[in-house]
Design an enzyme around this catalytic site. Structure first.
Site, PDB file in Angstrom:
ATOM      1  N   ASN A 206     -72.168   7.396   2.996  1.00 10.78           N
ATOM      2  CA  ASN A 206     -72.673   8.683   2.494  1.00 10.78           C
ATOM      3  C   ASN A 206     -72.373   9.771   3.519  1.00 10.78           C
ATOM      4  OD1 ASN A 206     -75.012   8.917   4.396  1.00 10.78           O
ATOM      5  ND2 ASN A 206     -75.541   6.990   3.383  1.00 10.78           N
ATOM      6  N   ASP A 275     -78.491   1.966  -0.318  1.00 13.22           N
ATOM      7  CA  ASP A 275     -79.395   1.128  -1.120  1.00 13.22           C
ATOM      8  C   ASP A 275     -78.697  -0.127  -1.622  1.00 13.22           C
ATOM      9  OD1 ASP A 275     -81.748   2.646  -0.974  1.00 13.22           O
ATOM     10  OD2 ASP A 275     -80.932   4.097  -2.398  1.00 13.22           O
ATOM     11  N   LYS A 284     -57.345  -7.367   2.023  1.00 14.03           N
ATOM     12  CA  LYS A 284     -57.214  -6.059   1.382  1.00 14.03           C
ATOM     13  C   LYS A 284     -57.121  -6.239  -0.138  1.00 14.03           C
ATOM     14  CE  LYS A 284     -54.306  -1.978   1.211  1.00 14.03           C
ATOM     15  NZ  LYS A 284     -53.036  -1.375   1.553  1.00 14.03           N
ATOM     16  N   PHE A 318     -88.225   9.443   5.748  1.00 12.92           N
ATOM     17  CA  PHE A 318     -87.621  10.610   5.124  1.00 12.92           C
ATOM     18  C   PHE A 318     -87.439  10.301   3.641  1.00 12.92           C
ATOM     19  CE2 PHE A 318     -85.801  13.918   8.026  1.00 12.92           C
ATOM     20  CZ  PHE A 318     -86.435  13.493   9.175  1.00 12.92           C
ATOM     21  N   LYS A 332     -92.862   7.621  -2.236  1.00 14.13           N
ATOM     22  CA  LYS A 332     -92.304   6.853  -1.109  1.00 14.13           C
ATOM     23  C   LYS A 332     -93.357   6.673  -0.014  1.00 14.13           C
ATOM     24  CE  LYS A 332     -87.451   7.548  -1.950  1.00 14.13           C
ATOM     25  NZ  LYS A 332     -86.300   8.396  -1.920  1.00 14.13           N
TER      26      LYS A 332
HETATM   27  O1  PMT Z   1     -77.594  13.051   9.153  1.00 11.61           O
HETATM   28  P1  PMT Z   1     -77.585  14.490   8.676  1.00 11.61           P
HETATM   29  O2  PMT Z   1     -76.212  14.937   8.232  1.00 11.61           O
HETATM   30  O3  PMT Z   1     -78.221  15.413   9.692  1.00 11.61           O
HETATM   31  O4  PMT Z   1     -78.498  14.596   7.367  1.00 11.61           O
HETATM   32  C1  PMT Z   1     -79.863  14.401   7.431  1.00 11.61           C
HETATM   33  C2  PMT Z   1     -80.409  13.577   6.245  1.00 11.61           C
HETATM   34  C3  PMT Z   1     -80.215  14.359   4.950  1.00 11.61           C
HETATM   35  C4  PMT Z   1     -79.662  12.229   6.147  1.00 11.61           C
HETATM   36  C5  PMT Z   1     -81.917  13.310   6.528  1.00 11.61           C
HETATM   37  O5  PMT Z   1     -82.601  14.513   6.665  1.00 11.61           O
HETATM   38  C6  PMT Z   1     -82.565  12.492   5.424  1.00 11.61           C
HETATM   39  O6  PMT Z   1     -83.027  13.021   4.407  1.00 11.61           O
HETATM   40  N1  PMT Z   1     -82.617  11.150   5.620  1.00 11.61           N
HETATM   41  C7  PMT Z   1     -83.059  10.186   4.618  1.00 11.61           C
HETATM   42  C8  PMT Z   1     -81.918   9.866   3.712  1.00 11.61           C
HETATM   43  C9  PMT Z   1     -82.221   8.774   2.701  1.00 11.61           C
HETATM   44  O7  PMT Z   1     -81.529   7.824   2.641  1.00 11.61           O
HETATM   45  O8  PMT Z   1     -83.302   8.981   2.001  1.00 11.61           O
HETATM   46  P2  PMT Z   1     -83.877   7.932   0.880  1.00 11.61           P
HETATM   47  O9  PMT Z   1     -84.808   8.750   0.074  1.00 11.61           O
HETATM   48  O10 PMT Z   1     -82.754   7.243   0.196  1.00 11.61           O
HETATM   49  O11 PMT Z   1     -84.664   6.866   1.750  1.00 11.61           O
HETATM   50  C10 PMT Z   1     -86.050   6.989   2.018  1.00 11.61           C
HETATM   51  C11 PMT Z   1     -86.384   6.398   3.367  1.00 11.61           C
HETATM   52  O12 PMT Z   1     -86.197   4.974   3.322  1.00 11.61           O
HETATM   53  C12 PMT Z   1     -85.563   6.915   4.513  1.00 11.61           C
HETATM   54  O13 PMT Z   1     -86.432   7.062   5.632  1.00 11.61           O
HETATM   55  C13 PMT Z   1     -84.546   5.810   4.758  1.00 11.61           C
HETATM   56  O14 PMT Z   1     -84.180   5.746   6.147  1.00 11.61           O
HETATM   57  C14 PMT Z   1     -85.310   4.563   4.323  1.00 11.61           C
HETATM   58  N2  PMT Z   1     -84.497   3.471   3.747  1.00 11.61           N
HETATM   59  C15 PMT Z   1     -83.780   3.680   2.599  1.00 11.61           C
HETATM   60  C16 PMT Z   1     -83.084   2.637   2.033  1.00 11.61           C
HETATM   61  C17 PMT Z   1     -83.120   1.375   2.658  1.00 11.61           C
HETATM   62  N3  PMT Z   1     -82.453   0.349   2.145  1.00 11.61           N
HETATM   63  N4  PMT Z   1     -83.829   1.186   3.776  1.00 11.61           N
HETATM   64  C18 PMT Z   1     -84.523   2.221   4.319  1.00 11.61           C
HETATM   65  O15 PMT Z   1     -85.169   2.053   5.356  1.00 11.61           O
END
Ligand code: PMT
Length: 397
Positions: A206, A275, A284, A318, A332
């Protein structure tokens, strides 16, 4: 604003803006600070030591041989060492570790936080060499203020102007007050994207640059914490004083996060973790004119697992959202057993992936919702940490 009893070492270098530091000195003293002035030879061509001696009521230091070991004594008692104005020359000397006069020797020897306030002609400031030197200092954890844009003393219009005194004083106050407020904390931060391989050449990922997470790690370290940064692939350098663990896949991130979290007091998870992943082809994948279907498997949710194991640690997640942002953020917070969620609305201009700024809303366990304006990622990081400390205080009262 109160700087009572705080000791500031103020370095003046050879810029026309040095006259503004006379008023800066006076205002810092009015706020209760004790200000000791150091001047370079070039600064004395613009303004005399007598002017600063009169305003500060203290002896001004100009020469390394003025007194034996004066550079060590000056630093030992200081809470902050600020260079204002800072020329391209002093920034260059700092970046390369030159110590050939009192000012540059103090900078090399400084165990106290350093704040640089550049002021120079815009062509000089924007010169790639100056920018590179500036970046080197920032990578070492030194605070650098951005000069203002506008009419310069030399008649040019551009970026290089000494910032407004109020902005400098706010920064000084913030640095002095926040200097140590995370001392004793062990903070785990995740940053950047994960990469899920398709074959030995290709992956899906991403747009996360890591800037948000690295800002959090830098700010936490500046405020006194021990920081472990678990990072997906980014172009960013290891921030000064931080233990960085590099990972690629979500599964690897999980493997590093769980034991690191056990040793932490606070976890702040800003990584954009994929995810899904897929079975990696050992060779390849060749095109053959046929349509292909990619079978995706859901990755473990690292944050959710940490939420299960968190005990009395503080856990901040986040949420990057494009619709129903607050509701999804709240969901969340509950589902992952978080103390706080930082909601990133990706539709907002200047927010989210890649940019240096962000606009977030913070929701805590008690249901308090705080919306921050569009500010730099460093400032967002400071405000997130302020909120974490508020939560800690509430938990212990
Ligand atoms: O890196 P930059 O370019 O500065 O951009 C910042 C950002 C947009 C990446 C950052 O501010 C941000 O929003 N990070 C969270 C991105 C994300 O994947 O969000 P989510 O809503 O999909 O995940 C929710 C939370 O679960 C996050 O804390 C993530 O780290 C965590 N997660 C998600 C999926 C997974 N399989 N395991 C996790 O721990």
């Amino acid at each position: 604003m109160n700087l009572k009893g705080k000791k500031i070492l103020l370095g003046i270098t050879g810029s026309i803006a040095s006259y503004k530091s006379v008023e800066l000195t006076r205002r810092l003293i009015d706020l209760g600070a004790e200000v000791t002035i150091v001047m370079t030879k070039a600064a004395q061509s613009f303004i005399t030591p007598l002017t600063f001696e009169t305003v500060s009521g203290k002896r001004v230091f100009t020469d390394i041989n003025q007194e034996p070991l004066s550079h060590i004594a000056l630093l030992e008692s200081a809470d902050l060492f600020m260079i204002a104005p800072a020329t391209a020359n002093i920034i260059g000397k700092m970046a390369s570790g030159v110590a050939d006069d009192l000012m540059s020797t103090l900078l090399v020897a400084s165990p106290v936080p350093v704040l640089i306030v550049p002021a120079m002609n815009s062509n000089m400031y924007e010169n790639p060499v100056v920018q590179r030197n500036r970046d080197i200092l920032e990578e070492r954890g030194i605070e650098i203020m951005e000069p203002e844009t506008g009419k310069l003393a030399c008649g040019y219009e551009g970026t290089g102007r000494f910032p407004d005194l109020k902005i400098i004083i706010d920064k000084v106050t913030e640095m002095i007050q926040k200097g140590e407020d995370l001392k004793g904390e062990n903070i785990l931060v995740t940053a950047g994207p994960t990469r899920e391989p398709l074959d030995p050449l290709r992956f899906f990922s991403n747009r996360s640059s890591g800037k948000m997470g690295y800002s959090l790690a830098k700010v936490a370290r500046r405020r006194g914490a021990e920081v472990t940064l678990i990072s997906g692939p980014t172009a960013l350098k290891i921030p000064f004083g931080i233990n960085r663990i590099d990972v690629e896949r979500a599964e690897e991130m999980m493997k590093e996060c769980l034991p690191a979290f056990e040793k932490s007091t606070i976890g702040i998870m800003s990584a954009a973790v994929s995810d899904w992943s897929t079975d990696m082809s050992p060779h390849k994948i060749k095109k053959d004119g046929k349509e292909r279907v990619l079978r995706l498997r859901e990755n473990p949710d690292i944050l959710q697992e940490m939420g299960r194991r968190k005990g009395d640690r503080i856990l901040v997640g986040f949420a990057a959202e494009t619709e129903n942002v607050i509701e999804n953020g709240k969901k969340k917070l509950i589902e992952k057993n978080l103390d706080m969620v930082v909601v990133n609305d990706l539709r907002e201009e200047g927010a989210g992936f890649e940019v240096d700024t962000n606009k977030v809303t913070v929701i805590d366990r008690k249901g308090n919702i705080t919306e921050f304006p569009l500010i730099s990622k460093i400032e967002v990081a400071n405000r997130i940490i302020d909120k974490v400390l508020e939560l800690k205080r509430m938990a212990s009262s």
